[in-house]
Design an enzyme around this catalytic site. Sequence first.
Site, PDB file in Angstrom:
ATOM      1  N   ASP A  86      10.958  14.397  53.793  1.00  0.00           N
ATOM      2  CA  ASP A  86      10.707  15.432  52.845  1.00  0.00           C
ATOM      3  C   ASP A  86       9.585  15.952  53.113  1.00  0.00           C
ATOM      4  OD1 ASP A  86      10.043  17.349  50.768  1.00  0.00           O
ATOM      5  OD2 ASP A  86      11.223  16.038  49.373  1.00  0.00           O
ATOM      6  N   GLU A 130      13.887  28.821  56.908  1.00  0.00           N
ATOM      7  CA  GLU A 130      14.951  29.183  55.767  1.00  0.00           C
ATOM      8  C   GLU A 130      14.150  30.105  54.810  1.00  0.00           C
ATOM      9  OE1 GLU A 130      16.828  25.423  54.277  1.00  0.00           O
ATOM     10  OE2 GLU A 130      14.820  24.738  54.781  1.00  0.00           O
ATOM     11  N   ARG A 147      13.987   7.044  49.152  1.00  0.00           N
ATOM     12  CA  ARG A 147      13.190   7.166  47.791  1.00  0.00           C
ATOM     13  C   ARG A 147      12.932   6.111  47.374  1.00  0.00           C
ATOM     14  NH1 ARG A 147      16.132   9.089  43.558  1.00  0.00           N
ATOM     15  NH2 ARG A 147      17.817   9.579  44.887  1.00  0.00           N
TER      16      ARG A 147
HETATM   17  C1  LIG Z   1      19.140  24.606  50.728  1.00  0.00           C
HETATM   18  N1  LIG Z   1      18.430  24.212  51.853  1.00  0.00           N
HETATM   19  C2  LIG Z   1      17.778  23.076  51.930  1.00  0.00           C
HETATM   20  N2  LIG Z   1      16.666  23.266  52.694  1.00  0.00           N
HETATM   21  C3  LIG Z   1      15.857  22.218  52.948  1.00  0.00           C
HETATM   22  N3  LIG Z   1      16.020  20.979  52.434  1.00  0.00           N
HETATM   23  C4  LIG Z   1      17.040  20.800  51.497  1.00  0.00           C
HETATM   24  C5  LIG Z   1      17.964  21.801  51.441  1.00  0.00           C
HETATM   25  N4  LIG Z   1      19.015  21.286  50.624  1.00  0.00           N
HETATM   26  C6  LIG Z   1      18.511  20.077  50.178  1.00  0.00           C
HETATM   27  N5  LIG Z   1      17.470  19.712  50.965  1.00  0.00           N
HETATM   28  C7  LIG Z   1      16.785  18.418  50.806  1.00  0.00           C
HETATM   29  O1  LIG Z   1      17.552  17.510  50.541  1.00  0.00           O
HETATM   30  C8  LIG Z   1      17.123  16.858  49.296  1.00  0.00           C
HETATM   31  C9  LIG Z   1      18.246  16.462  48.433  1.00  0.00           C
HETATM   32  O2  LIG Z   1      19.079  15.153  49.182  1.00  0.00           O
HETATM   33  P1  LIG Z   1      18.398  13.738  49.536  1.00  0.00           P
HETATM   34  O3  LIG Z   1      17.528  13.099  48.207  1.00  0.00           O
HETATM   35  O4  LIG Z   1      17.153  13.918  50.577  1.00  0.00           O
HETATM   36  O5  LIG Z   1      19.853  13.126  49.722  1.00  0.00           O
HETATM   37  C10 LIG Z   1      16.296  17.750  48.719  1.00  0.00           C
HETATM   38  O6  LIG Z   1      15.333  17.185  47.868  1.00  0.00           O
HETATM   39  C11 LIG Z   1      15.615  18.546  49.828  1.00  0.00           C
HETATM   40  O7  LIG Z   1      14.519  17.543  50.336  1.00  0.00           O
END
Ligand SMILES: CNc1ncnc2c1ncn2[C@@H]1O[C@H](COP(=O)(O)O)[C@@H](O)[C@H]1O
Length: 231
Positions: free
Chosen positions: A113, A176, A74
Site C-alpha cells: 500500500d 490513476e 495487514r
Molecule cells: C480503484 N483503484 C485502485 N487503485 C489503487 N489501489 C487500489 C484500487 N482498488 C483497490 N486498491 C487497493 O486494494 C486495497 C483493498 O484490498 P486489500 O486490502 O489489498 O485486499 C485498498 O486499500 C487499496 O490499497
Amino acid sequence: MQKDPRNQTQNLLAARQQCYPLPFYLHLCRCFEVFKVIHKLVDSQEDILMVATDVIKEFAADNVKYLELRSTPRAEKDTGLTKKNYVEAVIKAIQQCKDEGVDIDVRFLVAIDRRNGTEVAMETVKLAEEFMLSSGGLVVGIDLSGDPTVGRGRDLLPALEKARNSGLKLSLHMSEVPSQREESELLLNLPPDRIGHGTFLHPEMGGSQSLVDRVVDLYITNLLLLVDLGE
Ligand SMILES: CNc1ncnc2c1ncn2[C@@H]1O[C@H](COP(=O)(O)O)[C@@H](O)[C@H]1O
C-alpha cells in the site's frame, strides 16, 4: 443442492454491515474510504481465509482459468492477525481450493500500500520473498496499489527493485490520477510486468505520447515473445 460460494462472505458482511453501511456507487477518492470500512469488517485470519476462498470460487464459477489475486497483508491487534498469518491464510485458501478440485489456477501477488512508505514496502517485499520460496510457487509477485493521491512512487523504488531482483513479478497501479507523469516514467523504467489502470498515461488525459509508446513497447514486445514461444 450446490452452495453459492458467495454466501459466506455476503452473510458476514450483511451481519456486520449494520454497524458500517456501505454505499453502492463510489468515486475513486471515496472507494478508499470504503476499503477502510471493509478492513474493519474483515479483520481475522478466519475472515481472510473465508473471503479469499469465496473470491476464488466465484471466479471459478465464472469460468476463469487463471487468476492472480492481489491483497495487502495487514496486522490487527484485536484479533491477533499478523501480516505473516494474512499471507498464510490466502495461500491456504488457494491450496484448499486446489485440493477440492476447484477448476482454476490461482497465484498470489503480495500488495504494497503506497501510503505506508518506504520501510513498510521493504518489509512487504521481504515477506513476499520468503513466501515465494516456501509456497511452492503460489506467491509470484508484488502489487503496488493504494490511494494514488497519497505517497510518492519514488520512495518505493528501492523496494520494487529489490523485489524484481529476487525474481518477483511487478504489477503496478499507476497513472490513476492526473499529473503523475514523472512517477509514471520512474515506474515504467523498472519495468512493470503488469499495469493497473494507467488511465492518465494517454496525452489526452494529461499524460504523454512517449508514456503510451513505452507501454505499447513493453507489452507488444511481451506479446511477440509469447507468440515466438508458441504460447
Ligand atoms: C480503484 N483503484 C485502485 N487503485 C489503487 N489501489 C487500489 C484500487 N482498488 C483497490 N486498491 C487497493 O486494494 C486495497 C483493498 O484490498 P486489500 O486490502 O489489498 O485486499 C485498498 O486499500 C487499496 O490499497
